[in-house]
Design an enzyme around this catalytic site. Structure first.
Site, PDB file in Angstrom:
ATOM      1  N   LYS A 142      19.891  -8.946  -0.902  1.00  0.00           N
ATOM      2  CA  LYS A 142      18.558  -8.818  -1.507  1.00  0.00           C
ATOM      3  C   LYS A 142      18.323  -7.353  -1.799  1.00  0.00           C
ATOM      4  CE  LYS A 142      15.058 -11.662  -2.381  1.00  0.00           C
ATOM      5  NZ  LYS A 142      15.123 -13.120  -2.622  1.00  0.00           N
TER       6      LYS A 142
HETATM    7  P1  NAD Z   1       6.068 -13.960  -8.865  1.00  0.00           P
HETATM    8  O1  NAD Z   1       5.939 -12.495  -8.862  1.00  0.00           O
HETATM    9  O2  NAD Z   1       6.413 -14.664 -10.118  1.00  0.00           O
HETATM   10  O3  NAD Z   1       4.719 -14.618  -8.288  1.00  0.00           O
HETATM   11  C1  NAD Z   1       4.144 -14.239  -7.081  1.00  0.00           C
HETATM   12  C2  NAD Z   1       2.785 -14.898  -6.967  1.00  0.00           C
HETATM   13  O4  NAD Z   1       2.250 -14.666  -5.656  1.00  0.00           O
HETATM   14  C3  NAD Z   1       1.746 -14.355  -7.943  1.00  0.00           C
HETATM   15  O5  NAD Z   1       0.970 -15.431  -8.437  1.00  0.00           O
HETATM   16  C4  NAD Z   1       0.881 -13.447  -7.075  1.00  0.00           C
HETATM   17  O6  NAD Z   1      -0.437 -13.295  -7.576  1.00  0.00           O
HETATM   18  C5  NAD Z   1       0.911 -14.200  -5.774  1.00  0.00           C
HETATM   19  N1  NAD Z   1       0.591 -13.392  -4.592  1.00  0.00           N
HETATM   20  C6  NAD Z   1       1.124 -12.185  -4.238  1.00  0.00           C
HETATM   21  N2  NAD Z   1       0.563 -11.763  -3.087  1.00  0.00           N
HETATM   22  C7  NAD Z   1      -0.310 -12.716  -2.709  1.00  0.00           C
HETATM   23  C8  NAD Z   1      -1.189 -12.869  -1.607  1.00  0.00           C
HETATM   24  N3  NAD Z   1      -1.253 -11.936  -0.662  1.00  0.00           N
HETATM   25  N4  NAD Z   1      -1.952 -13.987  -1.532  1.00  0.00           N
HETATM   26  C9  NAD Z   1      -1.885 -14.942  -2.479  1.00  0.00           C
HETATM   27  N5  NAD Z   1      -1.074 -14.861  -3.541  1.00  0.00           N
HETATM   28  C10 NAD Z   1      -0.293 -13.759  -3.659  1.00  0.00           C
HETATM   29  O7  NAD Z   1       7.133 -14.294  -7.709  1.00  0.00           O
HETATM   30  P2  NAD Z   1       8.051 -15.593  -7.558  1.00  0.00           P
HETATM   31  O8  NAD Z   1       9.359 -15.313  -8.186  1.00  0.00           O
HETATM   32  O9  NAD Z   1       7.275 -16.793  -7.939  1.00  0.00           O
HETATM   33  O10 NAD Z   1       8.312 -15.568  -5.990  1.00  0.00           O
HETATM   34  C11 NAD Z   1       7.374 -16.122  -5.071  1.00  0.00           C
HETATM   35  C12 NAD Z   1       8.075 -16.396  -3.748  1.00  0.00           C
HETATM   36  O11 NAD Z   1       9.172 -17.295  -3.968  1.00  0.00           O
HETATM   37  C13 NAD Z   1       8.701 -15.180  -3.067  1.00  0.00           C
HETATM   38  O12 NAD Z   1       8.661 -15.378  -1.662  1.00  0.00           O
HETATM   39  C14 NAD Z   1      10.143 -15.230  -3.527  1.00  0.00           C
HETATM   40  O13 NAD Z   1      11.026 -14.536  -2.670  1.00  0.00           O
HETATM   41  C15 NAD Z   1      10.378 -16.705  -3.486  1.00  0.00           C
HETATM   42  N6  NAD Z   1      11.496 -17.194  -4.296  1.00  0.00           N
HETATM   43  C16 NAD Z   1      11.570 -16.928  -5.624  1.00  0.00           C
HETATM   44  C17 NAD Z   1      12.632 -17.431  -6.370  1.00  0.00           C
HETATM   45  C18 NAD Z   1      12.724 -17.227  -7.859  1.00  0.00           C
HETATM   46  O14 NAD Z   1      13.623 -17.828  -8.468  1.00  0.00           O
HETATM   47  N7  NAD Z   1      11.869 -16.471  -8.477  1.00  0.00           N
HETATM   48  C19 NAD Z   1      13.628 -18.182  -5.739  1.00  0.00           C
HETATM   49  C20 NAD Z   1      13.511 -18.462  -4.372  1.00  0.00           C
HETATM   50  C21 NAD Z   1      12.427 -17.964  -3.662  1.00  0.00           C
END
Ligand code: NAD
Length: 456
Positions: A142
């Site tokens: 990561k």
């Molecule tokens: P992103 O940046 O697209 O979205 C993040 C979202 O979380 C946004 O809507 C933001 O406003 C919200 N957010 C941030 N802080 C917050 C808080 N304190 N309270 C409430 N909402 C909050 O990110 P993403 O890619 O959707 O990733 C989200 C999670 O999923 C992370 O934990 C990431 O590691 C995990 N993840 C992502 C992927 C991927 O393919 N993108 C794959 C596996 C896991």
């Protein structure tokens, strides 16, 4: 650029040294994640607790335990970037490579102010478990840059991405370490990353290196279906869970925290099942509508306005009211440490399907178990993203282009297999699903280490 090996320790420890220059990390930088309750936690210590519980229960070989309790390589880079106004800023970026016994290191890149070395270590370890669990030939890594991207212009973000990619040098590579999008990074960032990496290659070889990064725009070599893959995987998991329980998704109610890539796709893909989205929270606020919120319309609104705040078709609620919403399913898809000792008491749901990495901390886990709330753990539930990243990598290597039906069919098969492995482990060891998912992952890693032995 030189990689540095971490010192061996028998169990995970919250190491807060800057490995590259050996200097103690600034205290403020190593602050762990801040929860809604203002607590500060060390995420890597939480991974240690999860790991130890599973390793004890399955009686993991002590030699393999010591290897997996340590990261392989940790890279901290302080790099200069010119801002639009001509000033130069020094930014800090990380790449932690946890383990690559099963294949090249693999894991996302996050742009967030909370990014620090222990957070990246934790996220890298989770990637090792996730790839092992889902049976794909990758290891775990990561990375991230400690910035709030909202403070930078698009041109600045491009220069930040390109300079960081360049600084990573040969610490990444299509057969060595392959980044992907994560929080606050997307296909555009991956396109800049790809382009910069290719510039460092001889011109006649460039086309054979496009699999250095996944989650690229489709036109630049990305896979159809990668954008929605994590959300699609979450929904496939929920389908399996519902089938197992004889639970009808039609007419069920769900709430989603985070409306970015994972949250919005999960929400949109639940809708065709006849399930009703009744509350959403993101960084801008929380909203609710017991009659249902149209996830497609909300996604269009968020795209235009940057968050769910002030969405006209729902009323604003506070964080606690959001967490207490009575529903069937909660999909946390934002940040770590959202379901804690306190907030786990608030939840009024039957199932937590973890779209985010680490949304439930070990204290929250215990409360959920006591309260009989079921859980699809992150390393299982959000694995759709890395599975389709693997498909993208394969397509690039073979110069193939699969259609959406092929991607979804193959994703579904992998998801169902992983789900069944965890269900079997939970039954065999009479344990919770997070520990069972760890056991399924660690068993595979243990087998491979035993077959291959330790060099020399
Ligand atoms: P992103 O940046 O697209 O979205 C993040 C979202 O979380 C946004 O809507 C933001 O406003 C919200 N957010 C941030 N802080 C917050 C808080 N304190 N309270 C409430 N909402 C909050 O990110 P993403 O890619 O959707 O990733 C989200 C999670 O999923 C992370 O934990 C990431 O590691 C995990 N993840 C992502 C992927 C991927 O393919 N993108 C794959 C596996 C896991």
């Amino acid at each position: 650029m030189k990689r540095e090996m971490s010192s061996p320790e028998e169990t995970f420890t919250a190491k807060s040294r800057n490995r590259r220059n050996g200097a103690p990390a600034e205290r403020g930088r190593n602050r762990g994640e801040e929860t809604h309750e203002g607590q500060k936690r060390n995420l890597y210590a939480d991974v240690a607790r999860q790991f130890q519980k599973a390793a004890d229960l399955m009686n993991l070989d002590p030699n393999i335990r010591i290897i997996l309790a340590n990261t392989a390589n940790e890279i901290t880079i302080n790099f200069p970037v010119k801002m639009d106004d001509g000033r130069v800023k020094i930014l800090t970026g990380y790449r932690v490579q946890h383990n690559n016994v099963l294949g090249p290191f693999k894991g996302g890149l996050r742009y967030h102010p909370s990014v620090e070395i222990d957070e990246v270590r934790a996220l890298a370890a989770w990637m090792t478990w996730k790839t092992a669990l889902t049976d794909i030939p990758f290891g775990g890594a990561k990375g991230g840059i400690q910035i709030d991207p909202a403070e930078y212009s698009k041109a600045e973000l491009e220069r930040i991405t390109r300079r960081f990619t360049f600084a990573l040098g040969n610490n990444i590579g299509p057969e060595y370490d392959i980044p992907a999008p994560d929080v606050n990074t997307n296909a555009q960032i991956m396109a800049w990353f790809l382009d910069t990496y290719l510039q460092t290659m001889p011109p006649h070889e460039r086309q054979s290196y496009t699999h250095v990064v996944t989650g690229k725009p489709v036109e630049s070599g990305g896979s159809i279906g990668r954008d929605k893959a994590t959300g699609q995987g979450v929904v496939f998991m929920i389908e399996e869970w519902a089938k197992d329980r004889g639970f009808d998704l039609k007419g069920s109610r769900y709430i989603v925290q985070g409306f970015g890539n994972v949250g919005s796709w999960s929400a949109r893909l639940m809708q065709p099942h006849g399930a009703r989205l009744i509350a959403v929270e993101d960084i801008t606020g929380a909203i609710s509508n017991p009659d249902g919120i149209d996830a497609e319309a909300l996604a269009a609104y968020v795209k235009e306005h940057g968050g769910v705040f002030d969405y006209g078709m729902a009323k604003a609620i506070d964080h606690e009211t959001f967490m207490r919403t009575q529903a069937d399913i909660f999909i946390p898809a934002a940040m770590e440490n959202q379901i804690t000792e306190t907030t786990a008491q608030w939840l009024n749901v039957r199932l937590v399907a973890e779209g985010a990495n680490g949304p439930t901390n070990p204290d929250g886990d215990l409360i959920l178990q006591k309260r009989g709330i079921e859980l699809l753990p992150d390393i299982l539930c959000n694995s759709g993203g890395v599975i389709v990243s693997y498909f993208e990598w394969l397509q690039n290597k073979r110069s193939e282009f699969w259609d959406i039906e092929e991607v979804d069919r193959k994703l579904h098969k992998k998801i169902v297999n992983a789900y069944k492995r965890v269900r079997e482990a939970a039954k065999k060891y009479q344990t919770d699903w997070r520990t069972a998912a760890y056991i399924a992952a660690l068993s595979r890693l243990e087998t491979v280490y035993k077959e291959r032995g330790i060099f020399p």
